[in-house]
Motif scaffolding. Sequence first.
Motif, PDB file in Angstrom:
ATOM      1  N   THR A  99      12.350  12.114   0.078  1.00 20.59           N
ATOM      2  CA  THR A  99      11.295  11.142  -0.156  1.00 20.59           C
ATOM      3  C   THR A  99      11.615  10.328  -1.393  1.00 20.59           C
ATOM      4  O   THR A  99      12.329  10.801  -2.287  1.00 20.59           O
ATOM      5  CB  THR A  99       9.928  11.833  -0.309  1.00 20.59           C
ATOM      6  N   ILE A 100      11.108   9.118  -1.451  1.00 21.00           N
ATOM      7  CA  ILE A 100      11.367   8.244  -2.590  1.00 21.00           C
ATOM      8  C   ILE A 100      10.128   7.429  -2.899  1.00 21.00           C
ATOM      9  O   ILE A 100       9.442   6.941  -1.982  1.00 21.00           O
ATOM     10  CB  ILE A 100      12.586   7.332  -2.304  1.00 21.00           C
ATOM     11  N   HIS A 101       9.842   7.330  -4.190  1.00 27.94           N
ATOM     12  CA  HIS A 101       8.684   6.559  -4.627  1.00 27.94           C
ATOM     13  C   HIS A 101       8.968   5.078  -4.458  1.00 27.94           C
ATOM     14  O   HIS A 101      10.062   4.608  -4.730  1.00 27.94           O
ATOM     15  CB  HIS A 101       8.378   6.889  -6.088  1.00 27.94           C
ATOM     16  N   TRP A 102       7.961   4.361  -3.980  1.00 30.72           N
ATOM     17  CA  TRP A 102       8.176   2.954  -3.657  1.00 30.72           C
ATOM     18  C   TRP A 102       8.305   2.090  -4.905  1.00 30.72           C
ATOM     19  O   TRP A 102       9.006   1.079  -4.889  1.00 30.72           O
ATOM     20  CB  TRP A 102       7.011   2.456  -2.807  1.00 30.72           C
TER      21      TRP A 102
ATOM     22  N   ALA B 242       0.808  -1.219   0.000  1.00 32.86           N
ATOM     23  CA  ALA B 242       0.000   0.000   0.000  1.00 32.86           C
ATOM     24  C   ALA B 242       0.839   1.268   0.000  1.00 32.86           C
ATOM     25  O   ALA B 242       0.323   2.370  -0.147  1.00 32.86           O
ATOM     26  CB  ALA B 242      -0.919   0.005   1.222  1.00 32.86           C
ATOM     27  N   ILE B 243       2.156   1.134   0.147  1.00 32.85           N
ATOM     28  CA  ILE B 243       3.025   2.307   0.240  1.00 32.85           C
ATOM     29  C   ILE B 243       3.159   2.991  -1.108  1.00 32.85           C
ATOM     30  O   ILE B 243       3.436   2.340  -2.117  1.00 32.85           O
ATOM     31  CB  ILE B 243       4.411   1.911   0.774  1.00 32.85           C
ATOM     32  N   TYR B 244       3.021   4.312  -1.105  1.00 33.98           N
ATOM     33  CA  TYR B 244       3.251   5.122  -2.310  1.00 33.98           C
ATOM     34  C   TYR B 244       4.651   5.723  -2.279  1.00 33.98           C
ATOM     35  O   TYR B 244       5.391   5.635  -3.236  1.00 33.98           O
ATOM     36  CB  TYR B 244       2.199   6.216  -2.401  1.00 33.98           C
ATOM     37  N   VAL B 245       4.996   6.355  -1.166  1.00 36.03           N
ATOM     38  CA  VAL B 245       6.341   6.892  -0.967  1.00 36.03           C
ATOM     39  C   VAL B 245       6.794   6.614   0.462  1.00 36.03           C
ATOM     40  O   VAL B 245       5.970   6.453   1.369  1.00 36.03           O
ATOM     41  CB  VAL B 245       6.432   8.412  -1.216  1.00 36.03           C
ATOM     42  N   MET B 246       8.112   6.597   0.624  1.00 38.49           N
ATOM     43  CA  MET B 246       8.726   6.584   1.947  1.00 38.49           C
ATOM     44  C   MET B 246       9.517   7.873   2.074  1.00 38.49           C
ATOM     45  O   MET B 246      10.195   8.294   1.131  1.00 38.49           O
ATOM     46  CB  MET B 246       9.662   5.389   2.103  1.00 38.49           C
TER      47      MET B 246
ATOM     48  N   ALA C 148       3.769   6.859   3.285  1.00 34.25           N
ATOM     49  CA  ALA C 148       2.537   7.522   2.853  1.00 34.25           C
ATOM     50  C   ALA C 148       1.872   6.718   1.753  1.00 34.25           C
ATOM     51  O   ALA C 148       2.547   6.072   0.952  1.00 34.25           O
ATOM     52  CB  ALA C 148       2.837   8.935   2.358  1.00 34.25           C
ATOM     53  N   ARG C 149       0.565   6.832   1.704  1.00 25.75           N
ATOM     54  CA  ARG C 149      -0.200   6.152   0.654  1.00 25.75           C
ATOM     55  C   ARG C 149      -0.670   7.120  -0.416  1.00 25.75           C
ATOM     56  O   ARG C 149      -1.338   6.698  -1.367  1.00 25.75           O
ATOM     57  CB  ARG C 149      -1.402   5.425   1.268  1.00 25.75           C
ATOM     58  N   GLY C 150      -0.348   8.429  -0.270  1.00 33.02           N
ATOM     59  CA  GLY C 150      -0.825   9.397  -1.244  1.00 33.02           C
ATOM     60  C   GLY C 150       0.085  10.607  -1.346  1.00 33.02           C
ATOM     61  O   GLY C 150       1.257  10.557  -0.979  1.00 33.02           O
TER      62      GLY C 150
ATOM     63  N   TYR D 196       1.863  11.692   5.567  1.00 31.23           N
ATOM     64  CA  TYR D 196       2.438  10.413   5.991  1.00 31.23           C
ATOM     65  C   TYR D 196       1.664   9.867   7.191  1.00 31.23           C
ATOM     66  O   TYR D 196       1.516  10.535   8.209  1.00 31.23           O
ATOM     67  CB  TYR D 196       3.917  10.598   6.328  1.00 31.23           C
ATOM     68  N   GLU D 197       1.203   8.650   7.038  1.00 29.09           N
ATOM     69  CA  GLU D 197       0.335   8.049   8.052  1.00 29.09           C
ATOM     70  C   GLU D 197       1.100   7.183   9.042  1.00 29.09           C
ATOM     71  O   GLU D 197       0.630   6.976  10.167  1.00 29.09           O
ATOM     72  CB  GLU D 197      -0.721   7.192   7.364  1.00 29.09           C
TER      73      GLU D 197
END
Length: 123
Positions: free
Chosen positions: A50-53, A30-34, A99-101, A110-111
């Motif tokens: 940040t980096i896209h998963w 479910a991760i979009y970015v870290m 984050a998922r979005g 970031y959740e």
Amino acid sequence: QVQVVESGGGLVQAGGSLRLSCVASGRTAAIYVMGWFRQAPGKEREFVATIHWSSDWADSADSVKGRFTISKDVSKNTVYLQMNNLKPEDTATYYCAAARGTPVWTAETYEYWGQGTQVTVSV
């Protein structure tokens, strides 16, 4: 749910290097970015990188560009922050988050957050 755990902080002299690691577990699909954020005493939490998963896209704050590099190893569910030429003003607690979005530059997106790891840079 996604869990993230950081490691790798410590005390280093100005000009030195550290590498932070962040391992994600749980629903990593479910991760979009870290992302990496930091917070110094008395200051607000600020975006670092940040980096896209699922792609090679990444971005970092102007204050760390050319010194910090974010990378990932998806096979290990791990994100890294290589920090070179550290300065005393980099002293802070560094947090890893998922984050998922979007937008990906703001902490509110970031959740899932780690507990933080302390980085202290001495003069």
